[in-house]
Design a protein around this motif. Structure first.
Motif, PDB file in Angstrom:
ATOM      1  N   GLY A  21       0.812  -1.207   0.000  1.00  0.00           N
ATOM      2  CA  GLY A  21       0.000   0.000   0.000  1.00  0.00           C
ATOM      3  C   GLY A  21       0.847   1.259   0.000  1.00  0.00           C
ATOM      4  O   GLY A  21       0.523   2.249  -0.679  1.00  0.00           O
ATOM      5  N   GLU A  22       1.951   1.223   0.756  1.00  0.00           N
ATOM      6  CA  GLU A  22       2.866   2.372   0.764  1.00  0.00           C
ATOM      7  C   GLU A  22       3.502   2.569  -0.609  1.00  0.00           C
ATOM      8  O   GLU A  22       3.702   3.699  -1.065  1.00  0.00           O
ATOM      9  CB  GLU A  22       3.954   2.162   1.818  1.00  0.00           C
ATOM     10  CG  GLU A  22       3.464   2.218   3.256  1.00  0.00           C
ATOM     11  CD  GLU A  22       4.623   2.135   4.244  1.00  0.00           C
ATOM     12  OE1 GLU A  22       5.667   2.777   3.988  1.00  0.00           O
ATOM     13  OE2 GLU A  22       4.491   1.422   5.249  1.00  0.00           O
ATOM     14  N   MET A  23       3.822   1.461  -1.270  1.00  0.00           N
ATOM     15  CA  MET A  23       4.424   1.558  -2.606  1.00  0.00           C
ATOM     16  C   MET A  23       3.505   2.290  -3.579  1.00  0.00           C
ATOM     17  O   MET A  23       3.954   3.148  -4.344  1.00  0.00           O
ATOM     18  CB  MET A  23       4.699   0.147  -3.149  1.00  0.00           C
ATOM     19  CG  MET A  23       5.784  -0.632  -2.454  1.00  0.00           C
ATOM     20  SD  MET A  23       5.879  -2.309  -3.155  1.00  0.00           S
ATOM     21  CE  MET A  23       7.258  -2.989  -2.228  1.00  0.00           C
ATOM     22  N   THR A  24       2.224   1.951  -3.559  1.00  0.00           N
ATOM     23  CA  THR A  24       1.292   2.541  -4.522  1.00  0.00           C
ATOM     24  C   THR A  24       1.113   4.043  -4.319  1.00  0.00           C
ATOM     25  O   THR A  24       0.702   4.748  -5.238  1.00  0.00           O
ATOM     26  CB  THR A  24      -0.086   1.866  -4.439  1.00  0.00           C
ATOM     27  OG1 THR A  24      -0.661   2.092  -3.140  1.00  0.00           O
ATOM     28  CG2 THR A  24       0.017   0.377  -4.695  1.00  0.00           C
ATOM     29  N   GLN A  25       1.417   4.535  -3.126  1.00  0.00           N
ATOM     30  CA  GLN A  25       1.220   5.948  -2.821  1.00  0.00           C
ATOM     31  C   GLN A  25       2.480   6.792  -3.002  1.00  0.00           C
ATOM     32  O   GLN A  25       2.452   7.999  -2.785  1.00  0.00           O
ATOM     33  CB  GLN A  25       0.723   6.087  -1.376  1.00  0.00           C
ATOM     34  CG  GLN A  25      -0.625   5.411  -1.147  1.00  0.00           C
ATOM     35  CD  GLN A  25      -1.019   5.409   0.307  1.00  0.00           C
ATOM     36  OE1 GLN A  25      -1.301   6.451   0.893  1.00  0.00           O
ATOM     37  NE2 GLN A  25      -1.035   4.233   0.912  1.00  0.00           N
ATOM     38  N   ILE A  38       5.703  -4.222 -10.695  1.00  0.00           N
ATOM     39  CA  ILE A  38       6.311  -3.084  -9.989  1.00  0.00           C
ATOM     40  C   ILE A  38       5.926  -3.071  -8.516  1.00  0.00           C
ATOM     41  O   ILE A  38       6.757  -2.808  -7.632  1.00  0.00           O
ATOM     42  CB  ILE A  38       5.897  -1.757 -10.663  1.00  0.00           C
ATOM     43  CG1 ILE A  38       6.570  -1.623 -12.021  1.00  0.00           C
ATOM     44  CG2 ILE A  38       6.252  -0.559  -9.774  1.00  0.00           C
ATOM     45  CD1 ILE A  38       6.092  -0.431 -12.817  1.00  0.00           C
ATOM     46  N   TYR A  39       4.672  -3.382  -8.236  1.00  0.00           N
ATOM     47  CA  TYR A  39       4.187  -3.286  -6.856  1.00  0.00           C
ATOM     48  C   TYR A  39       4.163  -4.634  -6.137  1.00  0.00           C
ATOM     49  O   TYR A  39       3.537  -4.776  -5.098  1.00  0.00           O
ATOM     50  CB  TYR A  39       2.801  -2.647  -6.852  1.00  0.00           C
ATOM     51  CG  TYR A  39       2.834  -1.208  -7.326  1.00  0.00           C
ATOM     52  CD1 TYR A  39       3.394  -0.220  -6.529  1.00  0.00           C
ATOM     53  CD2 TYR A  39       2.357  -0.862  -8.593  1.00  0.00           C
ATOM     54  CE1 TYR A  39       3.452   1.093  -6.977  1.00  0.00           C
ATOM     55  CE2 TYR A  39       2.413   0.449  -9.035  1.00  0.00           C
ATOM     56  CZ  TYR A  39       2.969   1.422  -8.227  1.00  0.00           C
ATOM     57  OH  TYR A  39       3.034   2.730  -8.663  1.00  0.00           O
ATOM     58  N   MET A  40       4.864  -5.610  -6.709  1.00  0.00           N
ATOM     59  CA  MET A  40       5.025  -6.872  -6.013  1.00  0.00           C
ATOM     60  C   MET A  40       5.980  -6.689  -4.841  1.00  0.00           C
ATOM     61  O   MET A  40       6.949  -5.937  -4.923  1.00  0.00           O
ATOM     62  CB  MET A  40       5.581  -7.936  -6.957  1.00  0.00           C
ATOM     63  CG  MET A  40       5.745  -9.309  -6.323  1.00  0.00           C
ATOM     64  SD  MET A  40       6.464 -10.521  -7.476  1.00  0.00           S
ATOM     65  CE  MET A  40       8.140  -9.892  -7.592  1.00  0.00           C
ATOM     66  N   CYS A  41       5.704  -7.360  -3.744  1.00  0.00           N
ATOM     67  CA  CYS A  41       6.532  -7.225  -2.547  1.00  0.00           C
ATOM     68  C   CYS A  41       6.863  -8.622  -2.038  1.00  0.00           C
ATOM     69  O   CYS A  41       6.020  -9.522  -2.054  1.00  0.00           O
ATOM     70  CB  CYS A  41       5.767  -6.437  -1.487  1.00  0.00           C
ATOM     71  SG  CYS A  41       6.741  -6.014  -0.032  1.00  0.00           S
TER      72      CYS A  41
END
Length: 223
Positions: free
Chosen positions: A49-53, A150-153
């Motif tokens: 969630g932090e990545m997307t923001q 890109i937003y895989m963690c």
């Protein structure tokens, strides 16, 4: 034996006993309770969630506006706290045949298994399992695959409850689902990888994706 010599030995035994108890207490205090796979998945989702923001994070890996648009609603949902508590969580396990069936749904390439050794089959199973989210997102287009990548963690940890490769599908009331795969290695080592599931995400579509032979889907009791 004098009384003084006896007392010295007694005190030494008491001192050794106290040291032993102290060491045991330190060990107990230092031992951390292992987090469950469910909790490990939630921690990954929080970081995603932090990545997307973060515009800075996105610009490190892409400058294509269409890719960022894929997660615009996800970023808003994360800001609004919609990812704090899942509505439902499904535990998914699969054998290699089931994973191959899922792969063939998204690709016309042949997937022969007969020429694989047992070791190669195990490796293929682990690799396909960790790629489940990419396979699912392939139906939503190139931008969806790029955004999911890109937003895989991911992270690694030790978890003795993990006996086999498994995945947790986190479903939310008003937010995109997240699929977290857990692949198990030696000595209880686990690699977790979380990805957003983009495209069609209604319950019928999701259960249909895993509704064929080779997959076992069970609803997880949320703590």
């Amino acid at each position: 034996m004098s009384i003084y010599e006896y007392d010295a030995k007694k005190h030494m035994r008491e001192l050794l006993l106290l040291c032993l108890v102290f060491c045991l207490l330190l060990t107990a205090c230092g031992a951390k309770k292992e987090k469950s796979l469910y909790v490990q998945g939630l921690e990954l989702i929080s970081l995603m969630g932090e990545m997307t923001q973060s515009d800075s994070y996105f610009e490190l890996f892409s400058t294509v506006p269409e890719v960022k648009e894929q997660v615009a609603e996800i970023a808003e949902a994360a800001r609004s706290g919609l990812y704090q508590k899942p509505k439902t969580v499904y535990r998914i396990t699969a054998n290699l045949d089931g994973l191959m069936q899922l792969l063939m749904r998204s690709s016309d390439a042949p997937t022969p298994l007969e020429d694989m050794s047992p070791e190669l089959r195990d490796y293929t199973q682990s690799r396909l399992f960790s790629s489940c989210a990419s396979i699912l997102n392939s139906a939503a287009g190139v931008e969806a695959i790029a955004a999911s990548s890109i937003y895989m963690c991911s992270k690694s940890f030790v978890c003795r409850e993990a006996k086999e490769n498994t995945a947790y599908l986190y479903l939310y009331e008003e937010a995109q689902p997240v699929l977290v795969t857990f692949t198990v290695g030696e000595d209880h080592a686990v690699n977790a990888s979380g990805s957003y599931v983009l495209g069609k995400t209604d319950m019928e579509s999701l259960t249909g994706l895993f509704g064929f032979s080779g997959f076992q889907v069970d609803e997880l009791k949320i703590p």
